[in-house]
Design a protein around this motif. Sequence first.
Motif, short mmCIF file in Angstrom:
data_model
loop_
_atom_site.label_atom_id
_atom_site.label_comp_id
_atom_site.label_asym_id
_atom_site.label_seq_id
_atom_site.Cartn_x
_atom_site.Cartn_y
_atom_site.Cartn_z
N LEU A 1 0.75 -1.22 0.00
CA LEU A 1 0.11 -0.01 0.07
C LEU A 1 0.86 1.23 0.07
CD1 LEU A 1 -2.92 1.12 0.11
CD2 LEU A 1 -2.60 1.05 2.59
N LEU A 2 2.01 1.19 0.95
CA LEU A 2 2.80 2.39 1.06
C LEU A 2 3.45 2.52 -0.67
CD1 LEU A 2 4.45 1.95 4.26
CD2 LEU A 2 3.01 4.04 3.65
N ALA A 3 3.99 1.60 -1.11
CA ALA A 3 4.66 1.76 -2.42
C ALA A 3 3.69 2.01 -3.33
CB ALA A 3 5.23 0.22 -2.76
N THR A 4 2.39 1.61 -3.51
CA THR A 4 1.49 2.08 -4.25
C THR A 4 1.14 3.64 -4.15
OG1 THR A 4 0.43 0.04 -4.48
CG2 THR A 4 -0.81 1.70 -5.24
N THR A 5 0.85 4.12 -2.76
CA THR A 5 0.84 5.56 -2.62
C THR A 5 1.81 6.41 -3.23
OG1 THR A 5 -0.58 4.75 -0.81
CG2 THR A 5 0.34 7.19 -0.90
N PHE A 6 3.09 6.00 -3.07
CA PHE A 6 4.44 6.71 -3.31
C PHE A 6 4.19 6.81 -5.06
CE2 PHE A 6 6.17 6.34 0.88
CZ PHE A 6 6.13 7.73 1.17
N ALA A 7 3.97 5.54 -5.55
CA ALA A 7 3.93 5.50 -7.01
C ALA A 7 3.04 6.34 -7.58
CB ALA A 7 3.93 4.17 -7.48
N ASP A 8 1.79 6.43 -7.24
CA ASP A 8 0.69 7.13 -7.72
C ASP A 8 0.88 8.71 -7.48
OD1 ASP A 8 -0.47 4.88 -8.27
OD2 ASP A 8 -2.09 5.13 -6.53
N HIS A 9 1.71 9.06 -6.32
CA HIS A 9 1.88 10.50 -6.03
C HIS A 9 2.99 10.68 -6.99
CE1 HIS A 9 2.17 13.96 -3.78
NE2 HIS A 9 3.27 14.10 -3.92
N LYS A 10 4.00 10.20 -7.41
CA LYS A 10 5.06 10.41 -8.38
C LYS A 10 4.58 10.53 -9.76
CE LYS A 10 9.11 8.34 -10.45
NZ LYS A 10 9.51 7.00 -10.79
N GLN A 11 3.66 9.56 -10.10
CA GLN A 11 3.10 9.60 -11.32
C GLN A 11 2.08 10.89 -11.76
OE1 GLN A 11 0.90 5.94 -11.72
NE2 GLN A 11 2.32 5.05 -13.07
N GLY A 12 1.63 11.33 -10.53
CA GLY A 12 0.91 12.65 -10.63
C GLY A 12 1.68 13.76 -10.77
N LEU A 13 2.88 13.82 -10.24
CA LEU A 13 3.78 15.05 -10.28
C LEU A 13 4.51 14.84 -11.72
CD1 LEU A 13 5.51 14.99 -6.67
CD2 LEU A 13 3.81 16.59 -7.74
N VAL B 80 4.67 22.60 -11.54
CA VAL B 80 4.55 21.81 -10.16
C VAL B 80 5.15 22.87 -9.27
CG1 VAL B 80 5.08 19.98 -8.94
CG2 VAL B 80 5.08 19.72 -11.31
N ALA B 81 4.02 23.10 -8.25
CA ALA B 81 4.52 23.99 -7.16
C ALA B 81 5.69 23.57 -6.22
CB ALA B 81 3.19 23.98 -6.39
N THR B 82 6.29 24.50 -6.03
CA THR B 82 7.61 24.21 -5.11
C THR B 82 7.27 23.47 -3.84
OG1 THR B 82 8.66 26.07 -6.03
CG2 THR B 82 9.42 25.01 -3.92
N GLU B 83 5.88 23.82 -3.22
CA GLU B 83 5.34 23.33 -2.03
C GLU B 83 5.09 21.88 -2.15
OE1 GLU B 83 4.38 23.12 1.95
OE2 GLU B 83 5.56 24.33 1.05
N LEU C 21 6.45 19.86 -4.18
CA LEU C 21 7.78 19.07 -4.29
C LEU C 21 8.37 18.83 -2.99
CD1 LEU C 21 9.27 20.69 -7.59
CD2 LEU C 21 8.16 18.41 -7.23
N ARG C 22 8.43 20.07 -2.15
CA ARG C 22 8.82 19.91 -0.71
C ARG C 22 8.21 18.92 -0.01
NH1 ARG C 22 7.95 21.58 4.46
NH2 ARG C 22 5.94 22.59 3.69
N LYS C 23 6.70 18.81 0.08
CA LYS C 23 5.87 17.79 0.64
C LYS C 23 6.43 16.49 0.09
CE LYS C 23 1.84 20.83 1.83
NZ LYS C 23 0.54 20.79 1.35
N ALA C 24 6.38 16.47 -1.05
CA ALA C 24 6.66 14.86 -1.36
C ALA C 24 8.10 14.43 -0.92
CB ALA C 24 6.93 14.90 -3.04
N LEU C 25 9.22 15.19 -0.90
CA LEU C 25 10.56 15.01 -0.21
C LEU C 25 10.42 14.53 1.14
CD1 LEU C 25 12.87 17.40 -2.28
CD2 LEU C 25 12.60 14.89 -2.63
N GLN C 26 9.46 15.47 1.72
CA GLN C 26 9.43 15.37 3.35
C GLN C 26 8.85 13.74 3.50
OE1 GLN C 26 7.23 18.61 4.53
NE2 GLN C 26 8.96 19.54 5.68
#
Length: 58
Positions: free
Chosen positions: A14-26, A36-39, A41-46
Motif C-alpha cells: 500500500l505504501l509503495a502504491t501510494t508513493f508511485a501514484d503520487h510520483k506519477q501525478g507529479l 509543479v508547485a515548489t510546496e 515538491l517539498r511535501k513529496a520529499l518530506q
Amino acid sequence: MLAADALVAEVMQLLATTFADHKQGLEGQWHRGEEVATEDLRKALQQYRSFFDRLLST
C-alpha cells in the motif's frame, strides 16, 4: 506468524502504491508542461524522507 507477515506485506504494498501514484501525478504535470508547485515538491520529499527514516529505524 503468517498473519503478521501478510499484514506487513500488505502495508508495504500500500505504501509503495501510494508513493508511485503520487510520483506519477507529479510527473504527469511535468510532461503536460504544467508548473509543479515548489510546496508540492517539498511535501513529496518530506514524505519520502519520513518513510525512509521509519524504515531505517526498525
